[in-house]
Write an enzyme that holds these catalytic residues in place. Structure first.
Site, PDB file in Angstrom:
ATOM      1  N   LYS A   1     -14.422  -8.962  34.784  1.00  0.00           N
ATOM      2  CA  LYS A   1     -14.046  -8.045  33.700  1.00  0.00           C
ATOM      3  C   LYS A   1     -13.013  -7.047  34.205  1.00  0.00           C
ATOM      4  CE  LYS A   1     -18.445  -7.939  31.165  1.00  0.00           C
ATOM      5  NZ  LYS A   1     -17.915  -8.466  29.894  1.00  0.00           N
TER       6      LYS A   1
ATOM      7  N   ARG B   1     -25.702 -16.253  27.331  1.00  0.00           N
ATOM      8  CA  ARG B   1     -26.181 -17.459  26.653  1.00  0.00           C
ATOM      9  C   ARG B   1     -26.767 -18.454  27.643  1.00  0.00           C
ATOM     10  NH1 ARG B   1     -20.260 -18.207  24.252  1.00  0.00           N
ATOM     11  NH2 ARG B   1     -20.451 -15.949  24.526  1.00  0.00           N
TER      12      ARG B   1
END
Ligand code: BES
Ligand code: MN
Ligand code: ZN
Length: 491
Positions: free
Chosen positions: A269, A343
């Site tokens: 990130k 996920r």
């Protein structure tokens, strides 16, 4: 801070709070004060243009004729709902701290259909708003710390209020646990230390198991383990069970994403704002707080809480884009972006939960996608479900608690977006529908169990105060799901 109920006002107090109905009609308690102060209450109402609308307040300082230092008028509108009463309690808590008050009495003698319930909710609102995470503020001057020590709610329905408040207080304890977990920095709260906190719920009768990496490997949880493999911290799965109903009754199950820090991994990130990713365990934090709430109020339900705890780090051992992992279900996932890690954790946690517990339904919570913040901002949580009844019940619980949820679609057409040649699916879609493609992936791991997925990315942390939560960790989801259980699945 202490919150209690009484049927008569104590003699001396710092602040007296009384209600005013919409249209400036004073309650009986306000009229008594008005008489005692030679009309200061009614004159103030007129002078300030105070109308008595709900959530409005007005302060009267150093009133003559009473021992209190301050009178606060609270608007009752056309009558407070349970949620209005809680929010009023929260707003009063903030106001009293802002004026450095220690001791306050709230007269709730009129202004709600069920005064006992409203008093209990108001007390709970005070408790929810009083939370503050200040463990690491070592140099804060005493006069900057919250002053409020004691709130007494005077109501004709004290015994009702006390009874009702018992379970609300347990829920507030759950909320406070969640806020603690979410607020702790990622050097302190990591998978093993989180699991240790969860184990403390055993004191309330929750059975808590912790699976380490070895056990998860044996179970075939390649997706969850892949996310944690770049971290020095060992990944953990926590399984909590509360048995409040007969042993044979199928449980309800809650599953939380617990990424204790999300750097993005090799798909790193950007730096600015990355510290916020300490709250990427917010879903797991809610599940832990919810289990505390359910056990604390001895909910008549069997409930399971599963936490997938990992740290997503870049490292020589970290997972790469291009890696293919095999999940516990046997399905394979090609990693196209290591930052789409939540996920992967949930894929194994959901499969494990339905496989082991065969729950009546399963709800996962996750700070899953930035796209959800783009879609709904910070007001509603988004959710996805394969079950219309569960969806309706969730929406109703959202309205009742003010933790609102908005349903978004699942549809086969979106499945194309996570197709890949190398494996059964890839872990990201394209630019569009980012929250939906994540939910589509999760759905492949629920195996026809009635299920809902709550994407709480936009509501887990707040940059501004709200009536029931000072800025910071909100614990959004604890009151929502406690209410869902209470209204639909108990008894
Ligand atoms: N934890 C983030 C999602 C998130 C972002 C939560 C900002 C709260 C605030 C999640 O793991 C993530 O990084 N998602 C990516 C997915 C993308 C790579 C497909 C995102 O949303 O950008
Ligand atoms: Mn991520
Ligand atoms: Zn994440």
């Amino acid at each position: 801070m202490k919150v209690g109920f009484a049927d008569k006002a104590p003699q001396k107090t710092g602040t007296i709070i009384v209600g005013v109905h919409e249209g400036r009609k004073l309650t009986a308690a306000a009229q008594m004060l008005d008489a005692a102060t030679d009309g200061a209450v009614s004159r103030s109402v007129k002078t300030a243009g105070f109308n008595g609308k709900k959530h409005q307040t007005l302060q009267i300082l150093a009133p003559a004729g009473v021992k209190a230092d301050r009178i606060v008028l609270m608007g009752l509108g056309k009558g407070l709902s349970a949620l209005d009463a809680a929010k009023t309690g929260g707003a009063l808590c903030a106001l009293l701290n802002a004026v450095h008050e220690k001791d306050a009495v709230i007269h709730l003698d009129e202004g709600a259909e069920d005064l006992g319930d409203a008093a209990a909710e108001m007390a709970s609102g005070v408790q929810l708003r009083s939370y503050r995470f200040d463990r690491y503020r070592t140099r804060e001057p005493a006069d900057k710390k919250p002053s409020l020590k004691k709130v007494t709610i005077v109501t004709p329905a004290t015994s009702d209020a006390r009874k009702r408040h018992k379970s609300l207080a347990a829920v507030a304890e759950g909320v406070h646990l969640t806020r603690d977990l979410v607020s702790e920095p990622p050097n302190v709260l990591y998978p093993e230390s989180f699991a240790a906190e969860a184990k403390k719920l055993a004191e309330l009768g929750v059975s808590v198991e912790v699976l380490g990496e070895k056990q998860m490997r044996k179970l075939g949880m390649g997706a969850l383990l892949g996310v944690g493999q770049g971290s020095l911290r060992e990944s953990q799965m926590v399984v909590m069970q509360w048995q409040g109903a007969r042993a044979s009754a199928a449980p309800v199950a809650f599953v939380g994403k617990g990424v204790t820090f999300d750097t993005g991994g090799i798909s790193l990130k950007p730096g600015p704002g990355m510290e916020e990713m300490k709250w990427d365990m917010g879903g797991a934090g809610v599940v832990a707080g919810l289990m505390k709430a359910l056990a604390g109020r001895k909910a008549k339900v069997n409930a399971v809480g599963v936490l997938g705890l990992v740290e997503n780090m870049p490292d020589g051992a970290a997972q790469r884009p291009g890696d293919i992992v095999t999940t516990m279900s046997g399905q394979t996932i090609e990693i196209h972006n290591t930052d789409a890690e939540g996920r992967l954790v949930l894929a194994d946690a959901l499969w494990y939960t339905q496989d082991r517990f065969k729950p009546r339904y399963m709800i996962d919570l996750a700070t899953l996608t930035g796209a959800m913040i783009i879609a709904l901002g910070n007001e509603y949580a988004g959710f996805f479900s394969n079950d219309d009844d569960l969806s309706a019940a969730l929406s109703a619980a959202g309205e009742a608690t003010g933790e609102k949820v908005w349903r978004l679609p699942l549809a086969e057409a979106y499945d194309n977006l996570i197709k890949t040649d190398g494996a059964d699916m890839k872990n990201i879609g394209g630019r569009g529908a980012g929250s939906i493609t994540a939910a589509q992936l999760l759905q492949r791991f629920v195996n026809d169990t009635p299920w809902a997925h709550l994407d709480i990315a936009g509501v887990t942390w707040s940059s501004k105060d709200s009536p029931l939560a000072a800025k910071g960790a909100t614990a959004y989801g604890v009151r929502l799901l406690d209410r869902l259980v209470a209204d639909n699945y108990e008894g």
